[in-house]
Design an enzyme around this catalytic site. Structure first.
Site, PDB file in Angstrom:
ATOM      1  N   CYS A 150       3.797  -0.623 -11.952  1.00 39.18           N
ATOM      2  CA  CYS A 150       4.285   0.575 -12.651  1.00 39.18           C
ATOM      3  C   CYS A 150       5.536   0.195 -13.439  1.00 39.18           C
ATOM      4  O   CYS A 150       6.621   0.732 -13.228  1.00 39.18           O
ATOM      5  CB  CYS A 150       4.553   1.723 -11.685  1.00 39.18           C
ATOM      6  SG  CYS A 150       5.724   1.350 -10.364  1.00 39.18           S
ATOM      7  N   GLY A 192      -1.436   6.463  -1.743  1.00 46.21           N
ATOM      8  CA  GLY A 192      -2.447   7.137  -2.545  1.00 46.21           C
ATOM      9  C   GLY A 192      -3.661   6.272  -2.817  1.00 46.21           C
ATOM     10  O   GLY A 192      -4.807   6.746  -2.773  1.00 46.21           O
ATOM     11  N   LYS A 193      -3.457   4.993  -3.080  1.00 43.60           N
ATOM     12  CA  LYS A 193      -4.572   4.096  -3.392  1.00 43.60           C
ATOM     13  C   LYS A 193      -5.410   3.822  -2.156  1.00 43.60           C
ATOM     14  O   LYS A 193      -6.641   3.705  -2.236  1.00 43.60           O
ATOM     15  CB  LYS A 193      -4.033   2.802  -4.008  1.00 43.60           C
ATOM     16  CG  LYS A 193      -3.288   3.034  -5.325  1.00 43.60           C
ATOM     17  CD  LYS A 193      -2.650   1.757  -5.840  1.00 43.60           C
ATOM     18  CE  LYS A 193      -1.849   2.014  -7.110  1.00 43.60           C
ATOM     19  NZ  LYS A 193      -0.625   2.806  -6.847  1.00 43.60           N
ATOM     20  N   ALA A 252       0.788  -1.235   0.000  1.00 46.55           N
ATOM     21  CA  ALA A 252       0.000   0.000   0.000  1.00 46.55           C
ATOM     22  C   ALA A 252       0.816   1.280   0.000  1.00 46.55           C
ATOM     23  O   ALA A 252       0.362   2.305  -0.523  1.00 46.55           O
ATOM     24  CB  ALA A 252      -0.930   0.007   1.222  1.00 46.55           C
ATOM     25  N   ALA A 253       1.994   1.283   0.602  1.00 43.33           N
ATOM     26  CA  ALA A 253       2.761   2.528   0.714  1.00 43.33           C
ATOM     27  C   ALA A 253       3.189   3.014  -0.672  1.00 43.33           C
ATOM     28  O   ALA A 253       3.427   2.200  -1.559  1.00 43.33           O
ATOM     29  CB  ALA A 253       3.981   2.297   1.605  1.00 43.33           C
ATOM     30  N   ASP A 299      -0.996  -3.685  -5.954  1.00 44.60           N
ATOM     31  CA  ASP A 299      -0.059  -2.878  -6.750  1.00 44.60           C
ATOM     32  C   ASP A 299       1.319  -3.454  -6.450  1.00 44.60           C
ATOM     33  O   ASP A 299       2.005  -3.018  -5.541  1.00 44.60           O
ATOM     34  CB  ASP A 299      -0.165  -1.409  -6.360  1.00 44.60           C
ATOM     35  CG  ASP A 299       0.673  -0.518  -7.254  1.00 44.60           C
ATOM     36  OD1 ASP A 299       0.785  -0.817  -8.450  1.00 44.60           O
ATOM     37  OD2 ASP A 299       1.242   0.461  -6.741  1.00 44.60           O
TER      38      ASP A 299
END
Length: 426
Positions: free
Chosen positions: A358, A247-248, A243-244, A305
């Protein structure tokens, strides 16, 4: 040299030299030791004032953006090629990028780097720099990608992608904001490319911008905001994995989800907690290794992510162009495969799983999705719809999303991403 003597030499530096010394340390950390630029900042810029710290970062980042072209200039003016790790080459890179890109007067650019080669070939550095400046040397526009990167990306994506990537690396990316409440946009000059998004016309010190202290928004590249957007609004339980910096998590919480945010890095989670406090949003924050942690019960929505090579964010982190090797890409892909499979077990029947990286590497995107679907017949792609994306961005034929450097180039571009939304069959 004894420690006390070294300190006196450092203290005797002329104005501007400590900043260039920090830039040299940053470049050495990236190019010789393979560290991320941000990871090396605290050590390299120790003792510098904030403005000088920012300048050291800017010099190093701009050097990394244009490294192949800087080296080609240097090689054109030397009889014998300087070794890649020679301090003289590093000093010339720093001097040239200041004079040719950052607008530093030539005399100041060279004067502040010559002390970096004390005891070394100062005359060579001064002579090569003077020769190039007097000849009117220029760097090509757009910059040239490193050969290894260009070959790898060309094999995956073709000529147009290389051209787009070279244009994208030429300038730092714009500043994007995600709004906590899409109906309450701050009074800042910019344009909205999606609901709840604002791309600023000019950058500034983020904490001083309108709405920051009140928690009305957070900084998040437009591409990075899409995975959570694909989950949408809800009032069930959502897991934000890896999570870090958060933003999500903020997006999911703002959309009504009860969020558990998990990341292995306690230090990076500190920033997430700060943003939760600033925005007034809430989430359960857990520091844990996802290969060992598991939730108490499945969730309605899971966002993974996944850790990756991060080659998709080369515009803002140009160090990835020089330190990411095929071995790292393979290592990250192996980890992603494990995390993807674990995350699938934590989705309720009928629930949604969004996978994103990403990265611009097919191993960390398309190949991951194909492998996952082959082993998980209880999941199916829920296609990303054009109306869920910025105008001009389209999903792939299979319903997943691949963002390449040419996406929205005329509007400031987007980071490179791969995103897939899947539904667990009931």
């Amino acid at each position: 040299m004894k420690q006390g003597q070294a300190k006196r030499v450092q203290n005797a530096d002329a104005p501007g030299v400590p900043t260039r010394r920090a830039a040299l340390k940053l470049l050495d950390a990236v190019l010789r030791r393979g560290l991320a630029l941000e990871q090396a900042m605290d050590n390299a810029a120790q003792g510098l004032a904030p403005n000088d710290r920012g300048l050291a970062h800017a010099i190093a980042a701009e050097t990394l953006r244009r490294l192949p072209d800087l080296d080609a200039l240097i090689d054109s003016a030397t009889k014998q090629r300087l070794p890649d790790d020679a301090k003289a080459r590093f000093a010339l890179r720093i001097a040239l990028v200041q004079a040719l890109v950052l607008g530093t007067p030539g005399h100041a650019a060279i004067a502040t780097v010559l002390p970096l080669v004390d005891g070394g070939p100062r005359k060579l550095v001064h002579g090569v720099f003077g020769t190039l400046v007097r000849s009117g040397a220029l760097l090509p526009e757009p910059p040239t990608l490193p050969d290894a990167v260009a070959l790898r990306w060309h094999a995956a994506w073709g000529d147009q992608m290389i051209e787009d990537a070279e244009r994208a690396i030429a300038v730092p990316p714009p500043l994007d904001l995600t709004l906590r409440d899409p109906a309450a946009a701050p009074d800042l000059a910019g344009r909205s490319l999606m609901p709840g998004h604002l791309r600023l016309d000019e950058k500034g010190a983020v904490p001083g911008l309108e709405g920051y202290a009140e928690g009305g928004w957070w900084v998040q590249d437009l591409a990075a905001s899409i995975p959570a957007r694909l989950i949408g609004k809800g009032n069930g339980r959502a897991l934000d994995l890896c999570a870090a910096p958060g933003g999500k998590t903020l997006q999911l919480a703002a959309n009504g989800w009860r969020v558990t945010a998990v990341d292995v890095s306690e230090s990076r989670l500190a920033r997430l907690r700060d943003n939760l406090d600033r925005t007034g949003l809430s989430a359960e924050v857990v520091a844990a290794d996802l290969l060992e942690w598991a939730p108490a019960e499945p969730a309605d929505a899971v966002l993974l992510d996944a850790p990756c090579s991060a080659t998709g964010i080369f515009r803002r982190h140009p160090d990835v162009l020089h330190r990411v090797r095929p071995s790292l890409i393979s290592e990250m892909a192996e980890l992603q495969t494990k995390l993807f499979a674990r995350a699938a077990d934590w989705v309720k029947p009928g629930g949604v799983l969004v996978f994103s990286t990403c990265s611009l590497e097919p191993k960390e995107g398309e190949a991951q999705l194909a492998h996952f679907l082959a082993g998980h017949p209880d999941f199916a792609i829920e296609p990303v719809l054009p109306e869920e994306l910025p105008q001009g961005v389209t999903p792939r034929a299979d319903g997943s999303l691949r963002l390449l450097p040419g996406a929205l180039a005329d509007a400031g571009g987007m980071d490179g991403f791969f995103i897939a939304r899947l539904r667990r069959l009931g």
